[in-house]
Design a protein around this motif. Structure first.
Motif, short mmCIF file in Angstrom:
data_model
loop_
_atom_site.label_atom_id
_atom_site.label_comp_id
_atom_site.label_asym_id
_atom_site.label_seq_id
_atom_site.Cartn_x
_atom_site.Cartn_y
_atom_site.Cartn_z
N LYS A 55 -6.33 2.46 -2.78
CA LYS A 55 -6.82 1.09 -2.77
C LYS A 55 -5.76 0.11 -3.25
CE LYS A 55 -8.92 0.88 -7.40
NZ LYS A 55 -8.22 2.05 -7.96
N GLU A 56 -4.67 0.63 -3.79
CA GLU A 56 -3.62 -0.24 -4.32
C GLU A 56 -2.66 -0.59 -3.18
OE1 GLU A 56 -3.81 -1.35 -7.30
OE2 GLU A 56 -5.42 0.02 -7.93
N PRO A 57 -2.66 -1.88 -2.78
CA PRO A 57 -1.80 -2.27 -1.64
C PRO A 57 -0.34 -1.86 -1.84
CG PRO A 57 -3.30 -4.05 -2.22
CD PRO A 57 -3.47 -3.00 -3.27
N ASN B 153 -6.77 1.57 3.38
CA ASN B 153 -7.24 1.05 2.10
C ASN B 153 -8.75 1.24 2.00
OD1 ASN B 153 -8.17 -0.52 -0.07
ND2 ASN B 153 -6.36 -1.84 0.07
N GLU C 20 -10.86 0.29 -0.04
CA GLU C 20 -11.68 -0.84 -0.46
C GLU C 20 -11.88 -1.84 0.68
OE1 GLU C 20 -11.64 -1.24 -5.24
OE2 GLU C 20 -10.11 -2.38 -4.16
N GLU C 21 -11.06 -1.69 1.70
CA GLU C 21 -11.16 -2.65 2.80
C GLU C 21 -11.87 -2.08 4.03
OE1 GLU C 21 -7.13 -3.81 3.44
OE2 GLU C 21 -7.07 -5.02 1.61
N VAL C 22 -11.74 -0.77 4.22
CA VAL C 22 -12.38 -0.19 5.40
C VAL C 22 -13.21 1.02 5.00
CG1 VAL C 22 -10.50 -0.89 6.94
CG2 VAL C 22 -10.45 1.37 5.89
N ASP C 23 -14.12 1.43 5.89
CA ASP C 23 -14.87 2.65 5.66
C ASP C 23 -13.97 3.83 6.02
OD1 ASP C 23 -17.34 4.22 5.24
OD2 ASP C 23 -17.03 4.69 7.37
N ARG D 235 -12.54 5.02 9.76
CA ARG D 235 -11.12 4.82 10.04
C ARG D 235 -10.43 6.15 10.38
NH1 ARG D 235 -7.52 2.56 12.49
NH2 ARG D 235 -5.49 2.19 11.54
N GLY E 286 -15.45 3.25 -3.33
CA GLY E 286 -15.70 1.96 -2.70
C GLY E 286 -17.18 1.58 -2.76
#
Ligand SMILES: NC(=O)c1ccc[n+]([C@@H]2O[C@H](COP(=O)([O-])OP(=O)(O)OC[C@H]3O[C@@H](n4cnc5c(N)ncnc54)[C@H](O)[C@@H]3O)[C@@H](O)[C@H]2O)c1
Ligand SMILES: [Zn+2]
Ligand SMILES: [Zn+2]
Lengths: 180, 391
Positions: free
Chosen positions: B220-222, B237, B239-242, B246, B270
């Motif tokens: 999750k850390e960009p 990521n 936290e941004e996608v399932d 994905r 998440g």
């Protein structure tokens, strides 16, 4: 009280047998023993460690032995804690190791000696013999009992937690030794 | 000497402690030139590994110069003056486990084997700076360390490679490599790696080296995902996608052939309610580990695939998807790394330029700033990926 324990040692049976048969080696891994002195072909004198009961000593004799396979012994005379034991050595299926099977019998008396012995064994008496065999394995496979900063005293390691921290010993602490 | 010590939950403290001494005949004393902070250290500091004590010297990733050897050390294998990298599991080299190259399961090096046996069913090897459950050995975030069985484990570095190129042979490079090796990678494989921390990064690089067609990095850390992307891996990521959708997208609906858990027992999730469920259970000690990643890896992996677990688990988990694992013919493989097995071959790969272990180092600090190093690493501040400490 009957205790049994077993371990596998990566050494041939004759070697493991020979180490045990030289009874004077027993105190290197058995926590409750201070000294074993050979007094004859089949006889010996055993001295226990203080936590097991102060000044507890006894004579023992080997009743039965089969080189590379088995040793059976028992205390003689009026021992404070009459006891007996059998150890069997069996080749492990891997073709290089030896299974060691031990049975110890203690006839625990009343009075202060009985109390000391009971306290020594604690709530899980087999644990002591398990740890003895772990040390036997260390000695035979690696040459000595392994020490850490948390448990620096080899066979006198007290198994209770907390231990001393995992931090090197000071000179003073080292000099004081296990009784500190 | 100065040493970084455990000072209770969420607290480390650099203190003056006595210098180490030889306690067994085959010990050596190493003057440490470089040492590192590991994700495993965070589990200790966060209080998830029992039997830590105030004052325990931390650290299990270290290297340096041999300054003293015990009388039993084989001089053909190690001498004063040698430069060595020390593997984190302590192994005797003589027991059945060592003979099978299962060094982290060595049967002789844990003086507290009785305790470990109660927790794990059978004992595990001694480990430097990693609780009393693994022996109570002082660690290597210090100026000096005592190294038992010094003629078995430590790898001599005879070339002029810099510390930073070889330091990670002590743990995370072999660990990442073992994570990939356990996957039995085939040229057509898509490998997904959960966790883009140092261990995950090396697992990804190793999967690539072992021939994977595609390597996916999940975190999750960009900045950690970017680091993986720069190394050629595909970032996801969570936290941004399932994650599941994905992964299906990236694999034509098959799911990754091989999945590596390089996160372990402190995974975050998440989905808030599942995270809460595990956090609460963990807090009341009904569950000791938070197995989000293990669950997700099992559910995501294609049928017949391998789930390789190198993230650390300490105790019990809840809601283990046994049905998915069993009905879909998954293979679960795991272990504390058998570092000794991999050190020499991986040193070869470093020498040949096939792996660049330095790519993950973001911070170099003096040992005295270990506390700050832990903060940076734990809280992912200042884009921290890996901290090297200089005693
Ligand atoms: N098996 C071994 O021998 C061995 C050796 C070294 C380290 N480890 C273990 O490997 C793990 C990773 O170590 P590290 O140094 O890289 O630690 P780290 O803490 O730097 O990395 C863990 C990463 O996982 C990410 N993460 C958390 N929850 C996640 C989730 N649900 N999905 C995906 N990513 C998630 C975090 O953001 C973090 O970047 C730790 O558990 C450590 O104890 C095992
Ligand atoms: Zn580590
Ligand atoms: Zn071993």
């Amino acid at each position: 009280m009957e205790l049994t324990a077993t371990t596998t040692i990566r050494k041939p049976a004759p070697e493991v047998y020979a180490f045990w048969r030289d009874l004077e080696n027993l105190p290197t891994f058995m926590a409750h023993l201070e000294e074993v002195r050979t007094t004859g072909d089949r006889t010996s004198h055993w001295v226990a460690n203080a936590p097991f009961g102060k000044d507890v000593q006894w004579d023992a004799e080997i009743l039965d032995e089969a080189p590379g396979e088995k040793i059976r012994w028992r205390s003689t005379g009026d021992a404070d804690v009459p006891n007996a034991g059998t150890v069997r050595f069996m080749p492990a299926p891997d073709g290089v190791s030896t299974e060691v099977h031990v049975v110890l019998l203690y006839d625990i008396p009343g009075g202060p000696v009985g109390k000391a012995v009971a306290k020594y064994f604690g709530e899980e008496p087999h644990q002591q013999l398990d740890d003895d065999l772990r040390r036997l394995k260390q000695v035979l496979e690696t040459g000595e009992v392994v020490r850490s900063d948390g448990a620096p005293w080899g066979k006198r390691a007290r198994k209770e937690f907390p231990q001393r921290p995992a931090q090197p010993l000071s000179d003073a602490e080292f000099a004081k030794g296990a009784e500190a | 000497m100065r040493a970084n010590t455990w000072a209770g939950r969420n607290k480390v403290e650099v203190r003056d402690v006595p210098d180490p001494r030889i306690l067994n005949r085959r010990d050596a004393i190493v003057r440490i030139t470089s040492t590192a902070i590991c994700g495993s250290d965070l589990h200790l500091v966060d209080g998830y590994v029992p039997t830590m004590q105030d004052g325990d010297v931390m650290g299990h990733e270290f290297m340096g110069e041999v300054v003293e050897v015990g009388p039993g050390v084989d001089p053909d294998r190690l001498r004063v003056g040698d430069r060595v990298v020390v593997p984190f599991p302590i192994a005797c080299g003589a027991c059945g486990a060592c003979a099978a190259e299962l060094y982290s399961c060595c049967e002789n090096t844990n003086p507290n084997a009785g305790i470990a046996e109660k927790m794990f069913g059978h004992p595990v090897a001694g480990i430097f700076g990693y609780s009393h459950l693994t022996g109570g050995f002082a660690g290597g975030q210090a100026q000096y360390a005592r190294v038992p069985f010094a003629d078995v484990g430590p790898l001599k570095i005879e070339s002029d490679l810099a510390d930073e190129q070889v330091l990670f042979l002590s743990d995370i490079l072999p660990t990442g490599y073992m994570g990939a090796e356990m996957c039995d990678i085939q040229p057509s494989d898509v490998v997904a790696v959960w966790g883009a921390g140092p261990v995950g990064q090396f697992a990804m690089d190793s999967a690539r080296i072992l021939g994977a067609a595609k390597v996916i990095a999940i975190d999750k850390e960009p900045y950690r995902l970017q680091m993986a992307e720069r190394a050629g891996h595909i970032p996801v990521n969570f936290e941004e996608v399932d994650v599941r959708s994905r992964l299906l997208e990236l694999t034509g609906g098959r799911g990754p052939d091989k999945c590596i858990d390089a996160v372990g027992l402190e995974a975050t999730h998440g989905s808030a309610h599942i995270a809460t469920y595990d956090r609460v259970k963990q807090a009341v000690r009904a569950e000791s580990d938070r197995p989000h990643v293990l669950r997700q890896a099992i559910m995501s992996c294609r049928s017949g695939g391998v789930v390789s677990v190198i993230g650390v688990y300490g105790g019990l988990v809840d809601k283990f998807p046994a049905g998915a694992w069993m009905n879909r013919s998954l293979t679960l493989r795991t272990g504390q790394c058998h570092v000794q097995r991999y050190m020499k071959p991986l040193l070869g790969r470093i020498e040949r330029g096939e792996i660049d272990p330095t790519r993950i180092i973001t911070h170099r600090l003096p040992l005295d700033e270990a506390e700050r190093g832990f903060e940076l690493f734990k809280n992912k501040q200042d884009h921290c990926e890996k901290v090297v400490l200089k005693p």
